[in-house]
Scaffold this motif. Sequence first.
Motif, mmCIF file in Angstrom:
data_model
loop_
_atom_site.group_PDB
_atom_site.id
_atom_site.type_symbol
_atom_site.label_atom_id
_atom_site.label_comp_id
_atom_site.label_asym_id
_atom_site.label_seq_id
_atom_site.Cartn_x
_atom_site.Cartn_y
_atom_site.Cartn_z
ATOM 1 N N ARG A 180 0.777 -1.405 0.043
ATOM 2 C CA ARG A 180 0.106 0.032 0.336
ATOM 3 C C ARG A 180 0.836 1.254 -0.104
ATOM 4 N NH1 ARG A 180 -4.379 1.569 4.747
ATOM 5 N NH2 ARG A 180 -4.811 3.657 3.908
ATOM 6 N N LYS A 181 1.813 1.307 0.718
ATOM 7 C CA LYS A 181 2.785 2.455 0.821
ATOM 8 C C LYS A 181 3.479 2.772 -0.549
ATOM 9 C CE LYS A 181 6.937 4.293 3.025
ATOM 10 N NZ LYS A 181 8.026 4.052 4.322
ATOM 11 N N TYR A 182 3.813 1.797 -1.150
ATOM 12 C CA TYR A 182 4.438 2.019 -2.781
ATOM 13 C C TYR A 182 3.260 2.567 -3.508
ATOM 14 C CZ TYR A 182 4.926 0.330 -7.356
ATOM 15 O OH TYR A 182 5.377 0.515 -8.906
ATOM 16 N N ALA A 183 2.129 1.940 -3.608
ATOM 17 C CA ALA A 183 0.863 2.394 -4.212
ATOM 18 C C ALA A 183 0.668 4.012 -4.022
ATOM 19 C CB ALA A 183 -0.089 1.835 -4.284
ATOM 20 N N ALA A 184 0.565 4.165 -2.708
ATOM 21 C CA ALA A 184 0.092 5.682 -2.130
ATOM 22 C C ALA A 184 1.093 6.623 -2.565
ATOM 23 C CB ALA A 184 -0.263 5.512 -0.704
ATOM 24 N N GLU A 185 2.524 6.229 -2.525
ATOM 25 C CA GLU A 185 3.420 6.952 -3.005
ATOM 26 C C GLU A 185 3.764 7.465 -4.138
ATOM 27 O OE1 GLU A 185 7.761 5.505 -2.994
ATOM 28 O OE2 GLU A 185 8.288 7.175 -1.883
ATOM 29 N N LEU A 186 3.210 6.538 -5.346
ATOM 30 C CA LEU A 186 3.025 6.821 -6.718
ATOM 31 C C LEU A 186 2.134 7.716 -7.063
ATOM 32 C CD1 LEU A 186 4.022 3.519 -8.463
ATOM 33 C CD2 LEU A 186 5.520 5.232 -8.112
ATOM 34 N N ALA A 187 0.872 7.556 -6.340
ATOM 35 C CA ALA A 187 -0.156 8.295 -6.608
ATOM 36 C C ALA A 187 0.239 9.748 -5.943
ATOM 37 C CB ALA A 187 -1.428 7.640 -5.652
ATOM 38 N N SER A 188 0.713 9.994 -4.923
ATOM 39 C CA SER A 188 1.074 11.295 -4.550
ATOM 40 C C SER A 188 2.134 11.795 -5.308
ATOM 41 C CB SER A 188 1.602 11.213 -3.087
ATOM 42 O OG SER A 188 2.090 12.453 -2.689
ATOM 43 N N LEU A 189 3.174 11.142 -5.857
ATOM 44 C CA LEU A 189 4.144 11.653 -6.590
ATOM 45 C C LEU A 189 4.061 12.381 -7.986
ATOM 46 C CD1 LEU A 189 7.241 9.359 -5.676
ATOM 47 C CD2 LEU A 189 7.085 11.730 -5.181
ATOM 48 N N PHE A 190 2.849 11.367 -8.659
ATOM 49 C CA PHE A 190 2.641 11.598 -9.970
ATOM 50 C C PHE A 190 1.069 12.195 -9.875
ATOM 51 C CE2 PHE A 190 5.938 8.646 -9.972
ATOM 52 C CZ PHE A 190 6.942 9.266 -10.593
ATOM 53 N N PRO A 191 0.746 13.527 -9.795
ATOM 54 C CA PRO A 191 -0.692 14.095 -10.028
ATOM 55 C C PRO A 191 -1.267 13.660 -11.298
ATOM 56 C CG PRO A 191 0.735 15.637 -8.934
ATOM 57 C CD PRO A 191 1.816 14.516 -9.784
ATOM 58 N N GLY A 192 -2.355 13.084 -11.284
ATOM 59 C CA GLY A 192 -3.120 12.661 -12.164
ATOM 60 C C GLY A 192 -2.931 11.268 -12.773
ATOM 61 N N PHE A 193 -2.099 10.609 -12.180
ATOM 62 C CA PHE A 193 -1.469 9.166 -12.518
ATOM 63 C C PHE A 193 -2.413 8.352 -11.877
ATOM 64 C CE2 PHE A 193 1.483 5.667 -12.213
ATOM 65 C CZ PHE A 193 1.639 5.307 -13.323
ATOM 66 N N ALA A 194 -3.092 7.261 -12.341
ATOM 67 C CA ALA A 194 -4.251 6.704 -11.884
ATOM 68 C C ALA A 194 -3.712 5.400 -11.259
ATOM 69 C CB ALA A 194 -5.367 6.423 -13.072
ATOM 70 N N VAL A 195 -3.857 5.222 -9.997
ATOM 71 C CA VAL A 195 -2.985 4.000 -9.499
ATOM 72 C C VAL A 195 -4.040 3.219 -8.996
ATOM 73 C CG1 VAL A 195 -1.620 3.110 -7.554
ATOM 74 C CG2 VAL A 195 -0.912 5.222 -8.772
ATOM 75 N N PHE A 196 -4.173 1.900 -9.368
ATOM 76 C CA PHE A 196 -5.067 0.800 -8.861
ATOM 77 C C PHE A 196 -4.492 -0.348 -8.102
ATOM 78 C CE2 PHE A 196 -7.077 2.644 -12.606
ATOM 79 C CZ PHE A 196 -8.601 2.677 -12.434
ATOM 80 N N PRO A 197 -4.729 -0.459 -6.776
ATOM 81 C CA PRO A 197 -4.417 -1.552 -6.096
ATOM 82 C C PRO A 197 -5.071 -2.561 -6.437
ATOM 83 C CG PRO A 197 -4.693 0.234 -4.556
ATOM 84 C CD PRO A 197 -5.344 0.741 -5.970
ATOM 85 N N SER A 198 -4.497 -3.882 -6.387
ATOM 86 C CA SER A 198 -5.324 -4.746 -6.646
ATOM 87 C C SER A 198 -6.287 -5.652 -5.500
ATOM 88 C CB SER A 198 -4.478 -6.016 -7.020
ATOM 89 O OG SER A 198 -3.618 -6.575 -6.008
ATOM 90 N N ASN A 199 -6.124 -4.902 -4.320
ATOM 91 C CA ASN A 199 -7.028 -5.265 -3.412
ATOM 92 C C ASN A 199 -8.113 -4.438 -2.999
ATOM 93 O OD1 ASN A 199 -7.963 -6.252 -0.831
ATOM 94 N ND2 ASN A 199 -6.049 -6.295 0.127
ATOM 95 N N GLU A 200 -9.220 -4.995 -3.205
ATOM 96 C CA GLU A 200 -10.475 -4.050 -2.937
ATOM 97 C C GLU A 200 -10.654 -3.816 -1.517
ATOM 98 O OE1 GLU A 200 -12.085 -8.402 -3.087
ATOM 99 O OE2 GLU A 200 -10.343 -7.181 -3.854
#
Length: 308
Positions: A180-200
Amino acid sequence: MVDLSSHPLTGVVAAIPTPVSTDFVPNAGQLIDLAERLLAQGCHGINLLGTTGEAVSFTRRERVRLMEDVSKRGDLVARMMVGTGAAAFDDAVELTRVADRSGYRAALVLPPFYYKNITQKEIADWVSFLIDRAAPRSASIYLYNFPQMTGLTFERQSVALLRERFGEVVAGLKDSSGNRKYAAELASLFPGFAVFPSNEALLAERVQDGFAGCISASVNASAALARAVHDDPVGARISGVVDQMNAIRTALTQLPLVPALKALVGSDLNDGNWARTVPPLEPLDETMTCQLMKAVTEIKSGQKMKVN
């Protein structure tokens, strides 16, 4: 907050399995039926020919034929992303071209997964060559991060290079790492970049983490619940919907996921052919199928049961 309104797919996206014949040939008609069922149950979109769809077990010709057959339903592919990753560069290029010309909203691209000791620049260059060669005109490119399978990770360096080179063409990333930390970091670093975790399960925190939604296999069994969590996380938590959704995922992931999911879909549709998997995966046996069905039924009725 990140504005994701311009992205082709957001929300609850089901990563669907691929039905196959006794000769392990994909069946487009059955796949379309399942996709329509899941959209009717609340999914915003569909991801086909990913890991759940056993994509790398099919030849390029089989994948192209399935993509083109499904694309005859234009209203459906407008809500679909399709996996176009392949070990052979030319295969990945051709699959991405087919995705684009067939009307799919996005192509989900794996890194060059055979070679493990490569740099982030080499990963970004490989994807760049693919985009240059495939020259997509309408389909966005989504990166598929699944280091447990590929041995590679799209780190911030490769994502940054690709966003610098192609901008919104590289629209987002599906993260199956479970980090989760990795995914949230990418979402924060790249505005407008759509990050989808695989866990609902992360749908309940999608706003605070900046996630675009989820791309998940287990929502094949909990589409309506996942949509309720997406639309009203607080209400879904209070009502117990979040717990039900997470319990269904747990029941599935205690077993080999793809065989378990195909067995469950087959049981729901009263079609045993759905349980067939492509080697080396083996179908779930009858005992485990019955246990899984009982567990999911009891979870949906408000009870809880562990699959042994």
